[in-house]
Design an enzyme around this catalytic site. Structure first.
Site, mmCIF file in Angstrom:
data_model
loop_
_atom_site.group_PDB
_atom_site.id
_atom_site.type_symbol
_atom_site.label_atom_id
_atom_site.label_comp_id
_atom_site.label_asym_id
_atom_site.label_seq_id
_atom_site.Cartn_x
_atom_site.Cartn_y
_atom_site.Cartn_z
ATOM 1 C CG ASP A 38 -1.734 1.545 1.040
ATOM 2 O OD1 ASP A 38 -3.085 0.683 1.305
ATOM 3 O OD2 ASP A 38 -1.805 2.159 1.428
ATOM 4 C CB ILE A 39 0.886 4.443 -1.830
ATOM 5 C CG1 ILE A 39 -0.525 4.233 -2.710
ATOM 6 C CG2 ILE A 39 1.958 3.745 -2.933
ATOM 7 C CD1 ILE A 39 -0.233 5.254 -3.424
ATOM 8 C CG ASN A 92 -13.129 -1.246 3.898
ATOM 9 O OD1 ASN A 92 -12.678 -1.709 5.094
ATOM 10 N ND2 ASN A 92 -11.369 -0.312 3.921
ATOM 11 C CD GLN A 99 -14.505 -1.332 -2.610
ATOM 12 O OE1 GLN A 99 -15.669 -1.194 -2.254
ATOM 13 N NE2 GLN A 99 -13.979 -1.519 -3.313
ATOM 14 C CG HIS A 105 -8.452 -3.293 -2.352
ATOM 15 N ND1 HIS A 105 -8.949 -2.440 -2.764
ATOM 16 C CD2 HIS A 105 -8.580 -2.592 -0.758
ATOM 17 C CE1 HIS A 105 -9.700 -1.956 -2.114
ATOM 18 N NE2 HIS A 105 -8.668 -1.380 -0.832
ATOM 19 C CG PHE A 106 -9.170 -10.063 1.382
ATOM 20 C CD1 PHE A 106 -9.527 -10.150 2.515
ATOM 21 C CD2 PHE A 106 -8.911 -10.843 0.666
ATOM 22 C CE1 PHE A 106 -10.815 -10.942 2.236
ATOM 23 C CE2 PHE A 106 -9.511 -11.748 0.050
ATOM 24 C CZ PHE A 106 -11.179 -11.870 1.091
ATOM 25 C CG HIS A 107 -6.260 -3.036 3.833
ATOM 26 N ND1 HIS A 107 -5.943 -1.688 3.223
ATOM 27 C CD2 HIS A 107 -8.142 -2.457 2.681
ATOM 28 C CE1 HIS A 107 -6.588 -0.802 2.655
ATOM 29 N NE2 HIS A 107 -7.486 -1.471 2.880
HETATM 30 P P1 5GP Z 1 -9.825 1.272 0.615
HETATM 31 O O1 5GP Z 1 -9.677 2.272 1.116
HETATM 32 O O2 5GP Z 1 -10.249 1.393 -0.800
HETATM 33 O O3 5GP Z 1 -9.971 -0.292 1.227
HETATM 34 O O4 5GP Z 1 -8.155 0.504 0.261
HETATM 35 C C1 5GP Z 1 -7.465 1.473 -0.907
HETATM 36 C C2 5GP Z 1 -6.074 1.433 -0.547
HETATM 37 O O5 5GP Z 1 -5.022 1.352 -1.788
HETATM 38 C C3 5GP Z 1 -5.713 2.265 0.497
HETATM 39 O O6 5GP Z 1 -5.170 2.070 2.146
HETATM 40 C C4 5GP Z 1 -4.928 3.693 -0.134
HETATM 41 O O7 5GP Z 1 -3.885 3.715 0.056
HETATM 42 C C5 5GP Z 1 -4.567 2.211 -1.122
HETATM 43 N N1 5GP Z 1 -3.756 3.200 -2.569
HETATM 44 C C6 5GP Z 1 -4.149 4.045 -3.138
HETATM 45 N N2 5GP Z 1 -3.381 4.080 -4.602
HETATM 46 C C7 5GP Z 1 -3.201 3.357 -4.662
HETATM 47 C C8 5GP Z 1 -1.913 3.376 -5.467
HETATM 48 O O8 5GP Z 1 -1.695 3.719 -6.282
HETATM 49 N N3 5GP Z 1 -0.845 2.685 -5.473
HETATM 50 C C9 5GP Z 1 -0.595 1.537 -4.387
HETATM 51 N N4 5GP Z 1 0.362 0.251 -4.024
HETATM 52 N N5 5GP Z 1 -1.759 1.502 -3.074
HETATM 53 C C10 5GP Z 1 -2.855 2.313 -3.377
#
Ligand code: 5GP
Ligand code: ZN
Length: 141
Positions: A38-39, A92, A99, A105-107
């Site tokens: 995650d970035i 999420n 989300q 995606h799974f974290h």
């Molecule tokens: P969500 O809130 O949708 O479950 O989580 C999305 C995750 O994707 C966030 O933790 C965010 O930091 C990560 N993310 C968003 N854009 C990018 C990207 O371009 N590259 C990577 N590696 N992670 C991303």
């Protein structure tokens, strides 16, 4: 809309990572799934596990893709245990659930004793030295 693709005219950053149009620190890849850092990691080694075929949420993707995703989740959790024995797995589904990227995606979030890794406080971007170090620990089988 094609099954497995984002809606026409819609950009999906995770599809871009799958297609190598966007960079990512990939630690695992097979024919149907990818896992990468995650970035904006909540903790060191925060990983995302995704299917290659686009779908906004788990219930949007075929059962076989769900199974492949969970198989990869198992592999990634085993690797995350190299960093810390404890970790959170989160998914999420939908904006009200937090989300932000609408590609399922799974974290996987290693826990090192922080009181609450999900709090929306300080979350510095992934640095290159840290990414290199974590990938070196996790990218080999
Ligand atoms: P969500 O809130 O949708 O479950 O989580 C999305 C995750 O994707 C966030 O933790 C965010 O930091 C990560 N993310 C968003 N854009 C990018 C990207 O371009 N590259 C990577 N590696 N992670 C991303
Ligand atoms: Zn996508």
């Amino acid at each position: 809309m094609d099954e497995g693709s984002p809606a026409p005219g819609t950009k999906c950053v995770f599809c871009d990572i799958v297609a190598r149009r966007a960079p990512a620190w990939i630690v695992y890849e097979d024919s149907t799934t990818v896992a990468f850092l995650d970035i904006f990691p909540f903790t060191r080694g925060h990983l995302l596990v995704i299917p290659k075929r686009h779908g906004a949420r788990l219930t949007d993707i075929p059962f076989e893709d769900q199974m492949a995703l969970v198989r990869t989740l198992d592999e990634v959790c085993r690797r995350a245990e190299r960093l810390a024995p404890d970790y959170n797995v989160a998914l999420n589904a939908g904006a009200w659930a937090g989300q932000i990227v609408f590609h399922v995606h799974f974290h996987v979030i290693p826990r090192y004793g922080e009181s609450n890794p999900f709090r929306a406080g300080h979350r510095p971007p992934l640095s290159e030295p840290e990414a290199r170090a974590v990938v070196a620990e996790l990218a080999n089988p």
